[in-house]
Scaffold this motif. Sequence first.
Motif, PDB file in Angstrom:
ATOM      1  N   ILE A 164       0.984  -0.904  -0.072  1.00 35.21           N
ATOM      2  CA  ILE A 164       0.606  -0.128   0.143  1.00 35.21           C
ATOM      3  C   ILE A 164       1.136   1.055  -0.057  1.00 35.21           C
ATOM      4  O   ILE A 164       0.994   2.218  -0.766  1.00 35.21           O
ATOM      5  N   GLN A 165       2.123   1.114   0.621  1.00 38.64           N
ATOM      6  CA  GLN A 165       2.895   2.749   0.937  1.00 38.64           C
ATOM      7  C   GLN A 165       3.422   2.637   0.107  1.00 38.64           C
ATOM      8  O   GLN A 165       3.923   3.788  -0.998  1.00 38.64           O
ATOM      9  N   GLN A 166       3.788   1.632  -0.992  1.00 39.71           N
ATOM     10  CA  GLN A 166       4.593   1.214  -2.207  1.00 39.71           C
ATOM     11  C   GLN A 166       4.135   2.545  -3.372  1.00 39.71           C
ATOM     12  O   GLN A 166       4.543   2.387  -4.566  1.00 39.71           O
ATOM     13  N   ARG A 167       2.509   1.764  -3.362  1.00 39.68           N
ATOM     14  CA  ARG A 167       1.471   2.824  -4.737  1.00 39.68           C
ATOM     15  C   ARG A 167       1.467   4.295  -4.404  1.00 39.68           C
ATOM     16  O   ARG A 167       1.581   4.520  -3.594  1.00 39.68           O
ATOM     17  N   SER A 168       1.481   4.977  -5.374  1.00 38.58           N
ATOM     18  CA  SER A 168       1.656   6.785  -6.027  1.00 38.58           C
ATOM     19  C   SER A 168       0.495   6.509  -6.932  1.00 38.58           C
ATOM     20  O   SER A 168       0.453   5.539  -7.998  1.00 38.58           O
ATOM     21  N   GLY A 169      -0.537   7.646  -6.728  1.00 44.34           N
ATOM     22  CA  GLY A 169      -0.995   8.229  -7.854  1.00 44.34           C
ATOM     23  C   GLY A 169      -1.109   9.313  -8.055  1.00 44.34           C
ATOM     24  O   GLY A 169      -0.321   9.987  -7.985  1.00 44.34           O
ATOM     25  N   GLU A 170      -2.074   9.086  -9.427  1.00 48.59           N
ATOM     26  CA  GLU A 170      -1.605  10.790 -10.047  1.00 48.59           C
ATOM     27  C   GLU A 170      -2.893  11.289  -9.460  1.00 48.59           C
ATOM     28  O   GLU A 170      -2.836  13.096  -9.768  1.00 48.59           O
ATOM     29  N   ASN A 171      -3.674  11.391  -8.660  1.00 49.82           N
ATOM     30  CA  ASN A 171      -4.289  12.279  -8.234  1.00 49.82           C
ATOM     31  C   ASN A 171      -4.711  11.017  -6.182  1.00 49.82           C
ATOM     32  O   ASN A 171      -3.875  10.966  -6.026  1.00 49.82           O
ATOM     33  N   ASN A 172      -5.688  12.736  -5.781  1.00 51.74           N
ATOM     34  CA  ASN A 172      -5.622  12.705  -4.342  1.00 51.74           C
ATOM     35  C   ASN A 172      -6.722  12.244  -4.207  1.00 51.74           C
ATOM     36  O   ASN A 172      -7.478  12.289  -3.048  1.00 51.74           O
ATOM     37  N   ALA A 173      -7.955  10.955  -5.124  1.00 47.16           N
ATOM     38  CA  ALA A 173      -8.523  10.120  -5.148  1.00 47.16           C
ATOM     39  C   ALA A 173      -9.136   9.426  -3.756  1.00 47.16           C
ATOM     40  O   ALA A 173      -7.356   8.231  -3.266  1.00 47.16           O
ATOM     41  N   PRO A 174     -10.050   8.785  -3.148  1.00 48.28           N
ATOM     42  CA  PRO A 174      -9.880   8.679  -1.935  1.00 48.28           C
ATOM     43  C   PRO A 174     -10.207   6.767  -2.631  1.00 48.28           C
ATOM     44  O   PRO A 174     -10.218   6.669  -3.189  1.00 48.28           O
TER      45      PRO A 174
END
Length: 779
Positions: A616-626
């Motif tokens: 979970i901590q390694q995952r990054s995203g392009e937005n701040n969606a929940p």
Amino acid sequence: MNQTLIEKYRLHRQEYESLLTQYVQSIAELFDMPVAFLGLSDNETLWIKAKCGTESTEAPLKQAICHLVIDSNELVYIEDTFNDPRVSEMPAVKAEPPVRFYAGVPVKIKNDLIGSFCIIDTKPRQLSTRELRQLSAFANHLGQHCELIFQNLSSQDEHELLNNSPAALIRWQVRPNFLTSYLSSNVSKLLGITIPDDVSMFKLDDVIHPDDTDNFLFTVRNHQQGAEICECDFRIKTFGNRSVWYKLVSRAIFEGETVIAIQGLLLNNTEQKYLESRIMDTNERMRLLLEASGLGTSDWDIENDSLRVNNRICDMLKLHPDSVDTQSMFWTQLVHPADKEKLIAQIQNSLKRKSGVVDIEYRIRDADGQYLWLETYGKVVTRDEEGRALRFAATHRNITEKKLAELQVDKQRRLMGFINHAQNLFVAEKDLQLACEKIFPELIDLAESAYGFIGKMEVEDGVMGLQIYAISDVSWSESSKAEFEKFKRGELRFNNLSNLFGHVITSNAPVIANKPMMHKASKGTPAGHPVLKRFLGLPIQRDGSVVGMIGLANKLEDYSQQDVEFLTPLTETLANLFKAVEVEQARFEAEERLAYLAATDPLTGLMNRRAYFDQIQQRSGENNAPHGLAIVDIDNFKTLNDSYGHPVGDQVLSEVAKILQHNIRNNDMVARLGGEEFGIYLDTEDSKACHKILQKILADISLISIQTDHGLLKNITVSIGATMFKKGPYAIDTTYFDIAMKQADDALYEVKRSGKANIRWFDPSKVVSHLKNATDVKK
């Protein structure tokens, strides 16, 4: 010609002018003229020779009336010069007494004009046509007299030249007896012997060296049998008993078909014989030197395309001298195809450039079909006036042993170089196919082959086959192109080993097939495949077993055991690489297994708590969606464990894990957090979609039934606490994640407290206070 004749006459003036003067005086008396003379002309001067009635010896040609005769080459007849504008102003006409009458005719020798003869009077005169014809006839006679005089002068010059030259004349009469009939006066001086006063008593064969007498007599017999021109060499013993070489060039004089005389020219030939002897000695020394040095020689007559070689060349190439063709094409077709273009280019450059030379090493085929190395040095030795090459000479040295040693060292160096390159590539990239592909072109070049492959024995679906790691692209059809594309994807393998290359695997031994179609294992080649002329197969062995092979094809020369020995270090290196691949694969699998075990719950097969949090901590995203986060806890699990035992408890855990795994999507995650507690990460911002997934899980788990020793176990339920959380600015912020986990845990606590077997979402109204707490924690 006139200048030459006049000059000769002037040199012998006193000898001949008295004879001609008498003739000129007689003509003057006949025509009753006071003046008459013979004038010889050159380009500028009239030289007055035989004369009467004048003391003049010369006059400028253009100021003399005679120039009209010489310019016109015809009779000039002037009855009164005062009335003729051509001459009226000339010095002779204006002199005192003046020339009033002139008649002149050209004088010729063999149609060459040499001057004029004229009769002159100081008063006007007239001549009849008959008298003018007589004047012309007298001029012809004068020309004939001059010709005889000049011939005599020429004969005297020739005799004088001969008497002062290193040559002498000799003449023999043949009939009725063979006698000397004439000797030039310099014979005694030339031969260094005394000549009798009666030349008929002189016999040349009496003074010729006894060893050479037969040469002279043989020449005489040849003349008597009809030969016109002959030559012979002989020695004559001169004063002091010294032998001197002479050459006799003789000519027979025939009367009908019978020889009546022989005349010859004797020349001192000592220097020529000395030079010939020196040349013969030099040639002999050169021949011995060439034989000792092992050099072959060639001499190419370019214009006639005739190339001649010495016996040493024939010995090198195992050719019989009688079987050697002299045309250059015969030799060029023996040159190795890889060297022919380079050799021809050097020769052509040498033919065009005066300073160009050929200095080259190349291969040439002998009579047994084997190639040997020659070192050739040559250049054009004769050119015509326009610079075109006429003859090309060269020396040739067999350097096969030296060259093969050099090539072997170079090939070994290159082999070791790309072996190290292959090892370094594999160490750096851990990619066997990349390493094989990188070294493959140089392998083909070093092996002097047209194409080939490298393969490794591998098991796939229980079947042992040859996996191809490098192969030449010899595509000849769509299907063969498809096979090469399979290789590029790492999917090409040969499972059928009942053929020529497969025999390398099955026999576990090298296969040398220089006539592949005759080999017992040959099954031919596919339609359209390039013709297989020669084949070499090398097994790659480890611990006595074959683990792969190298296949090479179509070397220009036959493959041999030497090729096998040369490439053995490569097969050993590939065997080690194959072993390294297996070791690396085993290490990779072990590491993968350890990583799996470290990240996996052994009972359920799900990732464990630590792996779950890390992912979970390694995952990054392009937005701040929940995203959705849930904790699933099996209700009453301790009581179940106590009542049915731990094995049943473990079975329940496994069944729940299967349902969780079955219901999540590809981007979702599920893990066993510990005991009877599971975590779910739902990669979506849609809370309704999350709730629907959790409801499905809740329903499916309620359907679990397990047969136990105490009867059928049913009505298993779980409680689920869920929340929606947002990612941090770069990746999952651990503080926010911890808060989310706390929220899910609080929600789970609420559902447990309110009756279990349900889903409870964290109350959003409490998010602000939690975020504020997170901010305080950061501070």
